[in-house]
Design an enzyme around this catalytic site. Sequence first.
Site, PDB file in Angstrom:
ATOM      1  N   TYR A 180     -29.582 -29.288  -9.550  1.00 20.64           N
ATOM      2  CA  TYR A 180     -30.696 -28.551 -10.131  1.00 20.64           C
ATOM      3  C   TYR A 180     -30.817 -28.795 -11.638  1.00 20.64           C
ATOM      4  CZ  TYR A 180     -33.469 -24.720 -11.978  1.00 20.64           C
ATOM      5  OH  TYR A 180     -34.403 -24.002 -12.666  1.00 20.64           O
ATOM      6  N   ASP A 221     -34.593 -25.447  -2.727  1.00 24.84           N
ATOM      7  CA  ASP A 221     -35.961 -24.935  -2.680  1.00 24.84           C
ATOM      8  C   ASP A 221     -36.799 -25.463  -3.839  1.00 24.84           C
ATOM      9  OD1 ASP A 221     -35.840 -22.423  -4.880  1.00 24.84           O
ATOM     10  OD2 ASP A 221     -33.955 -22.885  -3.907  1.00 24.84           O
ATOM     11  N   LYS A 263     -29.717 -19.215   2.158  1.00 31.41           N
ATOM     12  CA  LYS A 263     -30.650 -18.457   1.327  1.00 31.41           C
ATOM     13  C   LYS A 263     -32.040 -19.072   1.472  1.00 31.41           C
ATOM     14  CE  LYS A 263     -31.756 -17.394  -3.459  1.00 31.41           C
ATOM     15  NZ  LYS A 263     -31.504 -17.827  -4.843  1.00 31.41           N
TER      16      LYS A 263
END
Length: 533
Positions: free
Chosen positions: A263, A298, A370
Site C-alpha cells: 500500500y 481494496d 476485511k
Amino acid sequence: MTKLDLDPQVVRKARLLAERAAQPVIEMARTHTTVSVERAQLRLAGLTGADSDGLPWVNHLVDAVRDQVGLEHGVALPVFDALLREPYDDLGDLARAASLGAVTFRLPSGGDADAAAELARRAARQGIGRIDARRAERDAMLRLTGDPRQPWIYLIVATGDIYEDIPQAQAAAREGADVVAVIRSTGQSLLDYVPEGATREGYAGTYATQENFRLMRAALDDVSRELGRYVRLTNYASGLCMPEIAALAGLERLDMMLNDCMYGIIFRDINPRRTFIDQRFSRQIHARAGIVINTGEDNYLTTADAVDAAHTVIVSQLLNERFGKEAGLADWQLGLGHAFEINPAIPESFRLELAHAQLVRELFPDAPLKYMPPTKHMTGNIFAGYLLDAFFNLAGVMTGQSIILIGMMTEGIHTPWLSDRDLALENVRYVRDACGSLSEDFVPRPDGFIVRRARQVLSESVDLLERICDDTLLTAIADGTFGVTRRPADGGKGLDGVVERADGYVNPVTEILESEDPHDDTAVPTTPAGRAE
C-alpha cells in the site's frame, strides 16, 4: 467440499508461485535494516519523549550513531556500549547528550561487545515482556466481556482531536460497532518520525501517537465493560515509521493494524525496498502482540477497474499471506482486504461481486477477511448510495466475510456526521440480523455464472504470478501491475534510510522474535469465518 469446487491443484500452484515470487524480497528484508527498524528497537528498550521541537529522542540517537559509525551493525552495540562507558543514567540521558554532539560512539569488540550485547538483550527482553503482558490483558478482557459474533462491524472515527474521537468512538460502540479505527492525519505516513503526546489537531484524521493509542484503548475498555462485549481498536502501521508504530501498538494493546506489503509503495510513493524491509519487522511485532493485520488490496480497485483487475487483488492477498506467515503471523491474524467496487451499472454486477467475495473466502478459509464498502461509484445520490451499501452488506453476509467496514451514503460528499454513521450502522445491523446464517444456504449453481467467474479470476491470478516469478516482484511493481501505478525499486521516499546489514549485525529484538513462537496457548483466534460463537 467448497462451494466453488476450486481445483486444489490450481490453488496449491498459486500458493507455491506466491512463495517463489516473495522469496527474493524476503531475503532482501532479512539482510537489510532501516532507520525505523533501529528506532523501533530503542523504543522497545524504553526510550520515549521528544525535544522541544517535537523530534523524538529515538531519531536523535539513531541519527547520531549513523553519522559516527553507521548502521550496518545496528544501533544496539554502539548505544549500549556508550551506556556502559559514559556516565549516563538511561537511554533518555544518552539521547539528549547525543543530540548536542556530546557522545562519541564506537563499534565495540571482544568483551566490550559481549557486554553491550547482553545489556541490549536485557532491555529488548523487557520491552517484549511489556508486549506479552498487554496481550495477556487482551485475553483477560475477552474472557471478562465476551467476543462479539462475526461479521464484526468496523467503523472509522477521526476528527483530528483525540478528545473528540473518544466520545464518538464510544457512541459508535453503543450503536453496534465492534471495531473502531482511528484514521491517521493526512500525510503522517510520509513523516520519518512518530509525533509525541496527545494531539488535538489533524487534517482528515488524528495523529497516531503512543499517547493517543493509550487514551483510546482505555476509553474502549470502559465501553467494552459497559456493553459486555470487547470492542477492538485499529490504527495504521504503514508509512516511513511502520516498525515504530507497530511497536507502540503492541505496547498499548491495539487489536488490529492496517499493515499491507504494498500500500505505502503504490499510494504513498514510499520506496519499495524500504517498505518490504519495514513490513517484515512490523509483522514480527504484530505476531508477538497477537494483533490482526488488515491489508489494503481494496485500494487497488479505486484506481484500477474492479473487474479487469480482480486477479491482482488475489495475487496481492497471496503475497501478503506469504510475507505474513514468514514473519510469524498465524491464519487468524491475516485480515486480508478486498472490496465491493464493481461499477453498479455493469449487468450482473452483484453476481460478479459475489463471485469475487466467495473466491477470497474459500482461498483463505481461516483468515478474518476485511470487506470494504463501495466508494468509487458513489455519486452523491444518498438514496442510491444507501441501497448500494445494503447490497454490499448482503454480499458480506452471504459469503461469510469476517469484518465489514460500514459504508456511508455521504461518501465523497463530506466528513460523515454522527447521524450518517448512525444510519449506516442501522443498515448493516439490519442486514446482518435479518440474514443470520445465510452463508450456510448460499450455494452457487455448479458451473454457473458465479463459479465460472471465480475460476476465471483464479486462473488469471496464476498466470500473473508466473509472470512475476519470471520478472521479479519489484519489476512488477515498477511496471504498474498493482493499482495501475508505476513505482520503481530505487524511487520513492525513504530509500536513504535503507542499510545493508554487515557481518556481526546485532538486533536483539529480532533475535528474540525469531527464536520464540508467538503462538502459544494464550493466543485468541478469531471466530471461524462466517459463524457465530
